[in-house]
Design a protein around this motif. Structure first.
Motif, short mmCIF file in Angstrom:
data_model
loop_
_atom_site.label_atom_id
_atom_site.label_comp_id
_atom_site.label_asym_id
_atom_site.label_seq_id
_atom_site.Cartn_x
_atom_site.Cartn_y
_atom_site.Cartn_z
N ILE A 51 0.83 -1.21 0.00
CA ILE A 51 0.00 0.00 0.00
C ILE A 51 0.86 1.26 0.00
N PRO A 52 1.81 1.44 0.93
CA PRO A 52 2.64 2.65 0.85
C PRO A 52 3.51 2.68 -0.41
N LEU A 53 3.90 1.51 -0.93
CA LEU A 53 4.66 1.50 -2.19
C LEU A 53 3.82 2.04 -3.34
N LYS A 54 2.56 1.65 -3.38
CA LYS A 54 1.67 2.14 -4.44
C LYS A 54 1.42 3.65 -4.27
N ILE A 55 1.27 4.10 -3.04
CA ILE A 55 1.09 5.54 -2.79
C ILE A 55 2.33 6.30 -3.23
N GLY A 56 3.50 5.79 -2.90
CA GLY A 56 4.75 6.42 -3.34
C GLY A 56 4.84 6.47 -4.85
N PHE A 57 4.39 5.40 -5.50
CA PHE A 57 4.41 5.37 -6.96
C PHE A 57 3.49 6.44 -7.54
N MET A 58 2.38 6.73 -6.86
CA MET A 58 1.47 7.77 -7.34
C MET A 58 2.15 9.14 -7.29
N PHE A 59 2.99 9.37 -6.30
CA PHE A 59 3.75 10.63 -6.25
C PHE A 59 4.73 10.70 -7.42
N LEU A 60 5.37 9.60 -7.71
CA LEU A 60 6.27 9.54 -8.86
C LEU A 60 5.50 9.78 -10.16
N LEU A 61 4.35 9.19 -10.28
CA LEU A 61 3.51 9.38 -11.47
C LEU A 61 3.08 10.84 -11.60
N TYR A 62 2.77 11.49 -10.48
CA TYR A 62 2.40 12.91 -10.51
C TYR A 62 3.59 13.75 -10.98
N HIS A 63 4.78 13.40 -10.57
CA HIS A 63 5.98 14.11 -11.02
C HIS A 63 6.12 14.00 -12.54
N VAL A 64 5.89 12.82 -13.08
CA VAL A 64 5.94 12.65 -14.54
C VAL A 64 4.86 13.49 -15.19
N TYR A 65 3.66 13.48 -14.63
CA TYR A 65 2.54 14.28 -15.16
C TYR A 65 2.90 15.76 -15.24
N LYS A 66 3.53 16.27 -14.20
CA LYS A 66 3.85 17.70 -14.15
C LYS A 66 5.06 18.08 -15.01
N ASN A 67 5.98 17.15 -15.24
CA ASN A 67 7.25 17.52 -15.87
C ASN A 67 7.47 16.98 -17.28
N ALA A 68 6.72 15.99 -17.68
CA ALA A 68 6.92 15.43 -19.02
C ALA A 68 5.95 16.09 -20.00
N ASN A 69 6.34 16.09 -21.27
CA ASN A 69 5.38 16.60 -22.24
C ASN A 69 4.24 15.60 -22.40
N ARG A 70 3.17 16.03 -23.03
CA ARG A 70 1.95 15.23 -23.11
C ARG A 70 2.18 13.86 -23.77
N TYR A 71 3.03 13.81 -24.76
CA TYR A 71 3.32 12.56 -25.46
C TYR A 71 3.89 11.52 -24.51
N TYR A 72 4.91 11.88 -23.74
CA TYR A 72 5.53 10.95 -22.80
C TYR A 72 4.62 10.62 -21.63
N TRP A 73 3.83 11.60 -21.21
CA TRP A 73 2.86 11.35 -20.15
C TRP A 73 1.85 10.29 -20.59
N ASN A 74 1.35 10.42 -21.81
CA ASN A 74 0.38 9.44 -22.31
C ASN A 74 0.99 8.04 -22.41
N ILE A 75 2.23 7.95 -22.88
CA ILE A 75 2.90 6.65 -22.94
C ILE A 75 2.99 6.05 -21.53
N THR A 76 3.38 6.87 -20.58
CA THR A 76 3.55 6.40 -19.20
C THR A 76 2.24 5.91 -18.61
N ARG A 77 1.19 6.73 -18.71
CA ARG A 77 -0.07 6.34 -18.06
C ARG A 77 -0.71 5.13 -18.73
N TYR A 78 -0.59 5.03 -20.05
CA TYR A 78 -1.15 3.85 -20.72
C TYR A 78 -0.33 2.60 -20.42
#
Length: 98
Positions: A51-78
């Motif tokens: 559970i805390p590992l998944k929560i930590g991963f969500m913070f990492l995912l948010y970092h990608v969302y805020k800092n990557a361009n839309r193309y790389y963000w879409n690749i990551t989330r999919y």
């Protein structure tokens, strides 16, 4: 689109689906964690550390969302959604057949 809107499939499949089905599959005794890093962490801290590992991963995912361009963000989330789908289906197969 907002971060929450973008990650609804990630939350459903990777966070909730994979976590719940992993807990259920591990309870059958016929399943083991195939990821050697997670398996080692589970052996030390128990399965609830997921559970805390998944929560930590969500913070990492948010970092990608805020800092990557839309193309790389879409690749990551999919990609994460696809991993969550595969993990959930695999775990469900163990739970239903175990």
């Amino acid at each position: 689109m907002s971060f929450i809107e973008d990650i609804k499939p990630v939350l459903l499949l990777y966070v909730v689906g994979d976590t719940l089905t992993t807990f259920c599959a591990l309870q059958t005794g016929m399943f083991y964690e195939g990821n050697p890093v997670l398996s080692h962490i589970f052996s030390i801290y128990g399965y609830t550390v997921l559970i805390p590992l998944k929560i930590g991963f969500m913070f990492l995912l948010y970092h990608v969302y805020k800092n990557a361009n839309r193309y790389y963000w879409n690749i990551t989330r999919y990609a994460v959604t696809g991993i969550g789908l595969l993990a959930t289906v695999s775990n469900m197969a163990v739970v239903l057949n175990g």
